[in-house]
Design a protein around this motif. Sequence first.
Motif, PDB file in Angstrom:
ATOM      1  N   ASP A  32       0.688  -1.403   0.035  1.00 27.89           N
ATOM      2  CA  ASP A  32       0.110   0.891  -0.135  1.00 27.89           C
ATOM      3  C   ASP A  32       1.092   1.112  -0.547  1.00 27.89           C
ATOM      4  O   ASP A  32       0.633   2.061  -0.295  1.00 27.89           O
ATOM      5  CB  ASP A  32      -0.822  -0.457   0.958  1.00 27.89           C
ATOM      6  N   CYS A  33       2.148   1.055   0.702  1.00 27.04           N
ATOM      7  CA  CYS A  33       2.678   2.082   1.085  1.00 27.04           C
ATOM      8  C   CYS A  33       4.423   1.891   0.940  1.00 27.04           C
ATOM      9  O   CYS A  33       4.321   1.114   1.695  1.00 27.04           O
ATOM     10  CB  CYS A  33       1.621   3.407   2.224  1.00 27.04           C
ATOM     11  N   VAL A  34       4.729   3.333   0.556  1.00 28.25           N
ATOM     12  CA  VAL A  34       6.551   2.631   0.621  1.00 28.25           C
ATOM     13  C   VAL A  34       6.729   3.826   1.325  1.00 28.25           C
ATOM     14  O   VAL A  34       6.813   5.047   0.910  1.00 28.25           O
ATOM     15  CB  VAL A  34       7.076   2.248  -0.125  1.00 28.25           C
ATOM     16  N   TYR A  52       2.070   6.677  -1.776  1.00 26.08           N
ATOM     17  CA  TYR A  52       1.325   5.835  -1.712  1.00 26.08           C
ATOM     18  C   TYR A  52       1.481   5.343  -2.474  1.00 26.08           C
ATOM     19  O   TYR A  52       1.553   5.551  -4.629  1.00 26.08           O
ATOM     20  CB  TYR A  52      -0.075   6.173  -1.650  1.00 26.08           C
ATOM     21  N   THR A  53       1.705   4.150  -3.058  1.00 23.69           N
ATOM     22  CA  THR A  53       1.954   2.654  -4.352  1.00 23.69           C
ATOM     23  C   THR A  53       0.858   3.343  -5.559  1.00 23.69           C
ATOM     24  O   THR A  53       0.994   3.067  -6.879  1.00 23.69           O
ATOM     25  CB  THR A  53       2.455   1.658  -4.502  1.00 23.69           C
ATOM     26  N   SER A  71       9.011   8.894  -5.306  1.00 20.23           N
ATOM     27  CA  SER A  71       8.341   8.742  -6.679  1.00 20.23           C
ATOM     28  C   SER A  71       8.898   7.280  -7.060  1.00 20.23           C
ATOM     29  O   SER A  71       9.866   6.694  -6.511  1.00 20.23           O
ATOM     30  CB  SER A  71       9.015   9.682  -8.339  1.00 20.23           C
ATOM     31  N   THR A  72       8.039   6.683  -7.937  1.00 24.19           N
ATOM     32  CA  THR A  72       7.934   5.470  -8.229  1.00 24.19           C
ATOM     33  C   THR A  72       8.311   5.062  -9.711  1.00 24.19           C
ATOM     34  O   THR A  72       8.114   5.826 -10.359  1.00 24.19           O
ATOM     35  CB  THR A  72       6.544   4.926  -8.188  1.00 24.19           C
ATOM     36  N   ASP A  73       8.704   4.529 -10.179  1.00 21.46           N
ATOM     37  CA  ASP A  73       8.756   3.873 -11.479  1.00 21.46           C
ATOM     38  C   ASP A  73       7.038   3.383 -11.977  1.00 21.46           C
ATOM     39  O   ASP A  73       6.193   3.645 -11.628  1.00 21.46           O
ATOM     40  CB  ASP A  73       9.555   2.822 -11.946  1.00 21.46           C
ATOM     41  N   ASP A  74       7.377   2.797 -13.715  1.00 22.53           N
ATOM     42  CA  ASP A  74       5.721   3.313 -14.231  1.00 22.53           C
ATOM     43  C   ASP A  74       5.406   1.811 -13.427  1.00 22.53           C
ATOM     44  O   ASP A  74       4.171   0.638 -13.204  1.00 22.53           O
ATOM     45  CB  ASP A  74       5.653   2.672 -15.336  1.00 22.53           C
ATOM     46  N   ALA A  98       8.138  -0.977   3.594  1.00 28.01           N
ATOM     47  CA  ALA A  98       7.123  -1.258   2.863  1.00 28.01           C
ATOM     48  C   ALA A  98       5.821  -1.405   3.618  1.00 28.01           C
ATOM     49  O   ALA A  98       5.853  -2.512   4.731  1.00 28.01           O
ATOM     50  CB  ALA A  98       7.136  -1.540   1.280  1.00 28.01           C
ATOM     51  N   VAL A  99       4.111  -1.490   3.731  1.00 30.40           N
ATOM     52  CA  VAL A  99       3.311  -2.086   4.469  1.00 30.40           C
ATOM     53  C   VAL A  99       2.217  -2.183   3.606  1.00 30.40           C
ATOM     54  O   VAL A  99       2.482  -1.693   2.451  1.00 30.40           O
ATOM     55  CB  VAL A  99       2.494  -0.289   5.179  1.00 30.40           C
TER      56      VAL A  99
END
Length: 125
Positions: A32-34, A52-53, A71-74, A98-99
């Motif tokens: 859910d979240c990192v 939030y992912t 940030s996250t990758d695609d 991470a959760v």
Amino acid sequence: QVELLDFGGGSVQAGGSLRLSCVLSGYIYSVDCVGWFRQAPGKERKRVATIYTVSGRTYVADSVKGRFTISTDDAKNTVFLLMNSLKPEDTAMYSCAAVDFGRNCPEGFSEYDWWGQGTQVTVSS
């Protein structure tokens, strides 16, 4: 089960930049979240930033706001922490965590379900 691999730390001079990476593997769709946390010697571990992912909503601590970006990758399997204008007080061990879904983004490192091993960031003046 989810595994985290965090890396990208190093030694830089004040004003420099680093990008930390946290690679998620396993059943990442349950995440859910990192978050990124840091702990300096003799100090308590503190939350630096979370994301939030699914929604992409982020949180950045006031102490690093305007300098750090999460940030996250695609594919949503890597979470980055871009750190600009680094200061000596940013020196710490940085760890991602991470959760599971439904847990939101806890403030405490121990409240997360999975953790990386940490990567050292050292900023010299």
